[in-house]
Design an enzyme around this catalytic site. Structure first.
Site, PDB file in Angstrom:
ATOM      1  CG  ASP A  67      56.935  65.231  66.294  1.00 32.33           C
ATOM      2  OD1 ASP A  67      57.005  65.524  67.638  1.00 32.33           O
ATOM      3  OD2 ASP A  67      56.225  64.558  65.732  1.00 32.33           O
ATOM      4  CG  ASN A 136      47.391  59.611  59.320  1.00 30.08           C
ATOM      5  OD1 ASN A 136      47.991  59.376  60.324  1.00 30.08           O
ATOM      6  ND2 ASN A 136      47.306  60.748  58.800  1.00 30.08           N
ATOM      7  CG  HIS A 138      50.817  60.510  62.054  1.00 30.28           C
ATOM      8  ND1 HIS A 138      49.942  61.548  61.862  1.00 30.28           N
ATOM      9  CD2 HIS A 138      50.891  60.376  63.315  1.00 30.28           C
ATOM     10  CE1 HIS A 138      49.680  61.993  62.980  1.00 30.28           C
ATOM     11  NE2 HIS A 138      50.200  61.275  64.119  1.00 30.28           N
ATOM     12  CD  GLU A 143      50.243  63.428  58.836  1.00 27.48           C
ATOM     13  OE1 GLU A 143      49.811  62.293  59.248  1.00 27.48           O
ATOM     14  OE2 GLU A 143      49.939  64.304  59.683  1.00 27.48           O
TER      15      GLU A 143
HETATM   16  C1  F6R Z   1      53.970  63.543  68.734  1.00 25.97           C
HETATM   17  C2  F6R Z   1      53.796  62.881  67.382  1.00 25.97           C
HETATM   18  C3  F6R Z   1      52.446  62.227  66.868  1.00 25.97           C
HETATM   19  C4  F6R Z   1      51.547  61.651  67.911  1.00 25.97           C
HETATM   20  C5  F6R Z   1      50.283  61.085  67.541  1.00 25.97           C
HETATM   21  C6  F6R Z   1      49.500  60.455  68.489  1.00 25.97           C
HETATM   22  O1  F6R Z   1      55.143  64.121  68.906  1.00 25.97           O
HETATM   23  O2  F6R Z   1      54.841  62.655  66.980  1.00 25.97           O
HETATM   24  O3  F6R Z   1      53.035  61.331  65.860  1.00 25.97           O
HETATM   25  O4  F6R Z   1      52.475  60.545  68.619  1.00 25.97           O
HETATM   26  O5  F6R Z   1      49.702  62.210  66.630  1.00 25.97           O
HETATM   27  O6  F6R Z   1      48.977  61.530  69.151  1.00 25.97           O
HETATM   28  P1  F6R Z   1      47.965  61.206  70.339  1.00 25.97           P
HETATM   29  O7  F6R Z   1      49.039  60.475  71.375  1.00 25.97           O
HETATM   30  O8  F6R Z   1      47.800  62.666  71.028  1.00 25.97           O
HETATM   31  O9  F6R Z   1      46.952  60.348  70.121  1.00 25.97           O
END
Ligand code: F6R
Length: 272
Positions: A67, A136, A138, A143
């Site tokens: 992303d 949440n 995602h 999301e």
């Molecule tokens: C990042 C992404 C997000 C993260 C998620 C967890 O490329 O796609 O889905 O993997 O927000 O983030 P961390 O690992 O920082 O807790």
């Protein structure tokens, strides 16, 4: 679906690195899908270590970023492109032409997203997709309420995600939109490794693994993936109700070859 619970973050990363390494030994032109965020950091460090020790070579490996923030140039310090460059790509011998990124400044969004999907298909699909998980549920920037069959597209970032990623400055969110591989895109990967560490992820892990499949918890779709691995540390696994069962299954997995050997040695000798 495989639920692997490790005592701590380092062991969790070691498990994922071991799997990637073994997969590369079977297919040196591995295609990886890579999440950013804090969680996969240890995995990327482990891959760098394997490279430095001469155990893994990335010259045939291809990587796709999962992303990107919309409105940030690739060289912006907060962009996911520069993050992956800094924490992984510049430390290994992956070829620049084998690195694919979603562009934070695309000329035309829909075309760019379609081209990204086409590129993934052209290289034969993603072999291993590395994911983190939001509190949440995602995955990528899909999301809650994202279509479970969505493709790469533009999404609005939630306040929750912006805050978690430190992107709310003086009550103003910068940026507000992103591009992300869709849930349908992620589901086409050969293997999905979802990494989760820390107690703040325990609810999301419980709901994704043991709850119903629902767009309200995007990671729950992985229950339908034939080769999804949830690799968690004890804290992230703390709300799983069948923790002992998952550990039992995992502990017996490596013993299956020995068991089958023994069975074949004893074939015909068993008396009823
Ligand atoms: C990042 C992404 C997000 C993260 C998620 C967890 O490329 O796609 O889905 O993997 O927000 O983030 P961390 O690992 O920082 O807790």
């Amino acid at each position: 679906m495989e639920i692997i619970i490790k005592a701590n973050y380092d062991l969790m990363c070691e498990e994922a690195v071991g799997f990637i390494h073994k997969s590369w030994q079977k297919k040196t032109n591995l295609v990886l899908g890579l999440a950013t965020g804090r969680t996969p950091l240890g995995v990327y460090q482990g891959l760098i270590r394997l490279f430095e020790e001469g155990q893994m070579d990335f010259s045939e490996v291809t990587a796709f970023g999962l992303d990107e923030y919309l409105g940030l140039e690739a060289n912006h310090p907060e962009s996911f492109a520069s993050y992956l460059e800094k924490i992984l790509y510049q430390h290994i011998n992956i070829k620049p032409e084998n690195i694919f990124r979603l562009d934070g400044f695309p000329e035309e969004i829909e075309n760019h997203c379609q081209e990204y999907e086409n590129r993934i298909k052209q290289v034969g699909g993603i072999d291993i997709q590395i994911l983190g998980i939001g509190t949440n549920g995602h995955i990528g920037f899909n999301e809650p309420s994202s279509s479970l069959s969505s493709r790469t597209r533009i999404k609005t970032l939630t306040r929750e995600t912006l805050a978690a990623n430190g992107l709310i400055v003086k009550e103003k969110a910068i940026p507000r939109y992103c591009l992300t591989m869709g849930i349908g895109t992620i589901m086409e990967s050969g293997t999905v490794i979802l990494l989760a560490s820390g107690r703040d992820k325990s609810r999301a892990i419980h709901e994704s693994v043991e709850g119903p499949i629902t767009a309200a918890v995007p990671a729950s779709i992985l229950q339908l993936h034939p080769r999804a691995k949830f690799i968690c540390d004890e804290d992230a696994a703390s709300e799983l109700t069948k923790k002992d069962y998952y550990k039992w299954v995992y502990d017996h997995k490596d013993k299956v070859d020995g068991y089958l050997k023994k069975l074949s040695q004893n074939r015909g000798r068993t008396k009823i």
